[in-house]
Design a protein around this motif. Structure first.
Motif, short mmCIF file in Angstrom:
data_model
loop_
_atom_site.label_atom_id
_atom_site.label_comp_id
_atom_site.label_asym_id
_atom_site.label_seq_id
_atom_site.Cartn_x
_atom_site.Cartn_y
_atom_site.Cartn_z
N ARG A 158 0.81 -1.22 0.00
CA ARG A 158 0.00 0.00 0.00
C ARG A 158 0.85 1.27 0.00
O ARG A 158 0.31 2.38 -0.17
N ASN A 159 2.16 1.15 0.19
CA ASN A 159 3.04 2.30 0.07
C ASN A 159 3.71 2.37 -1.30
O ASN A 159 4.42 3.32 -1.58
N VAL A 160 3.47 1.35 -2.13
CA VAL A 160 3.99 1.35 -3.50
C VAL A 160 2.87 1.59 -4.51
O VAL A 160 3.06 2.29 -5.50
N TYR A 161 1.69 1.02 -4.24
CA TYR A 161 0.57 1.09 -5.18
C TYR A 161 -0.64 1.76 -4.54
O TYR A 161 -0.90 1.60 -3.35
N GLU A 162 -1.40 2.48 -5.37
CA GLU A 162 -2.61 3.15 -4.88
C GLU A 162 -3.61 2.14 -4.33
O GLU A 162 -4.28 2.40 -3.33
N LYS A 163 -3.73 1.00 -4.97
CA LYS A 163 -4.70 -0.02 -4.54
C LYS A 163 -4.09 -1.04 -3.60
O LYS A 163 -4.74 -2.03 -3.25
N GLY A 164 -2.86 -0.83 -3.19
CA GLY A 164 -2.22 -1.70 -2.22
C GLY A 164 -2.19 -3.15 -2.67
O GLY A 164 -1.88 -3.45 -3.82
N GLU A 165 -2.54 -4.04 -1.75
CA GLU A 165 -2.51 -5.48 -2.04
C GLU A 165 -3.50 -5.86 -3.15
O GLU A 165 -3.37 -6.94 -3.75
N ASN A 166 -4.49 -5.01 -3.42
CA ASN A 166 -5.48 -5.29 -4.47
C ASN A 166 -5.04 -4.81 -5.85
O ASN A 166 -5.79 -4.94 -6.82
N SER A 167 -3.85 -4.26 -5.93
CA SER A 167 -3.35 -3.81 -7.21
C SER A 167 -3.16 -5.00 -8.15
O SER A 167 -2.77 -6.09 -7.74
N LYS A 168 -3.40 -4.75 -9.42
CA LYS A 168 -3.19 -5.80 -10.42
C LYS A 168 -1.71 -6.11 -10.60
O LYS A 168 -1.34 -7.11 -11.24
N HIS A 169 -0.85 -5.28 -10.00
CA HIS A 169 0.59 -5.49 -10.10
C HIS A 169 1.16 -6.26 -8.91
O HIS A 169 2.37 -6.50 -8.86
#
Length: 322
Positions: free
Chosen positions: A106-117
């Motif tokens: 969640r500090n790397v992606y806006e959607k955190g663990e739910n990110s498609k990445h």
């Protein structure tokens, strides 16, 4: 700016007149290109934000907090890293390994663990049959390669590493190396996180030794009683774990082996308070104390360390509320 608006403005500026049908087709094609290059889910990295998140939401793991904050911050602010970031979390169940990986996400992606990445692999769920190891290995390599080719800052989390077959671990190995480039794709900006319960007894043993000597738990660091060396040796010599027969360890591709210490009652209490907030319950410190006290602890007489950490805290809390 939306892709459609962008294309329409471009056409107007260029004084290009197209039929409605062709314009729709052109806009659709532009949308695909725009989406491909759009970095909509990658947050501008903020080291202070990560530090605050760990301080406010990650309890009782001063070693892990310190190493994660420094390692992730250094990696994310390096515009040209020479290898992917590879972290290996070790400790008994309930000490916060999964939780720490979610904080990083969640500090790397806006959607955190739910990110498609963010890609999570659970050993016994995703790779259940040893007879299909060749197929599993091929699929795993393909998924990692395709994910990073689309998005260099992809994250891969492997849970239950102690149960993972060495052939599968070696399938990951080419992506972890220095200046890794596989089939034309660079993996230097990817993040790999391994979660394992395998060294929980070693870490617990060191923590108990300190407690018996009257040394405060927060005085334990990576060099305490050669903790990092003991973890590495235990990983390498564990005949039940895939790391034993994998080249990842002896080629030093793991950047940080991070111990997660057994939690004390005060840490469990903090977890109870967090669960109250998640359940929209008014914080009740007396209730938090009661729930924390009712969790199992060891050694049996002294009740110092939580047997299950913060695992099942929410379930225990539900017994006390309507």
């Amino acid at each position: 700016m939306k892709a459609q608006h962008f294309v329409v403005v471009l056409l107007l500026v260029s004084n290009i007149t197209l039929s409605s049908g062709f314009l729709d087709m052109f806009v659709a094609a532009a949308s695909v290109v725009y989406t491909y290059f759009e970095r909509d889910d990658l947050l501008p990295f903020d080291s202070k934000r990560l530090e605050a998140d760990l301080r406010e939401n990650f309890f009782g793991q001063h070693i892990a907090s310190n190493v994660i904050q420094r390692a992730v911050s250094s990696f994310m602010t390096d515009s040209n890293p020479n290898k992917p970031l590879v972290l290996s979390f070790h400790g008994t169940s309930g000490t916060g390994k999964n939780h720490a990986s979610k904080i990083i996400a969640r500090n790397v992606y806006e959607k955190g663990e739910n990110s498609k990445h963010v890609h999570l692999f659970i050993s016994e769920h995703h790779f259940p049959h040893t007879k299909n190891l060749r197929l599993h290995s091929a699929h795993l390599k393909q998924q990692i390669h395709e994910s990073v080719s689309r998005f260099p800052r992809s994250m891969f989390i492997f849970d239950e590493m102690e149960k993972m077959q060495p052939q599968l671990i070696d399938a990951i190995k080419p992506f972890l190396d220095y200046n890794a480039r596989v089939d034309g794709v660079s993996f230097r900006k990817a993040i790999f996180i391994f979660l394992s319960n395998a060294d929980g007894n070693v870490i617990t043993g060191v923590t108990l030794d300190f407690w018996r000597k009257g040394i405060h738990r927060e005085k334990i660091w990576m060099d305490s009683n050669e903790l990092e060396i003991k973890i590495s040796e235990n990983i390498f010599n564990d005949k039940k774990g895939g790391f034993l027969r994998s080249s990842i360890i002896d080629e030093h591709l793991i950047d940080h082996c991070i111990p997660f210490l057994p939690l004390e009652m005060k840490h469990v209490r903090q977890c109870v308070l967090v669960q109250m907030a998640h359940l929209n319950i008014t914080q009740d410190f007396d209730l938090a104390d009661q729930v924390a006290r009712d969790m199992p602890y060891f050694p049996k007489e002294e009740r110092v360390f939580a047997v299950k950490g913060c695992k099942s805290v929410r379930q225990k809390l539900s017994l006390y509320i309507d």
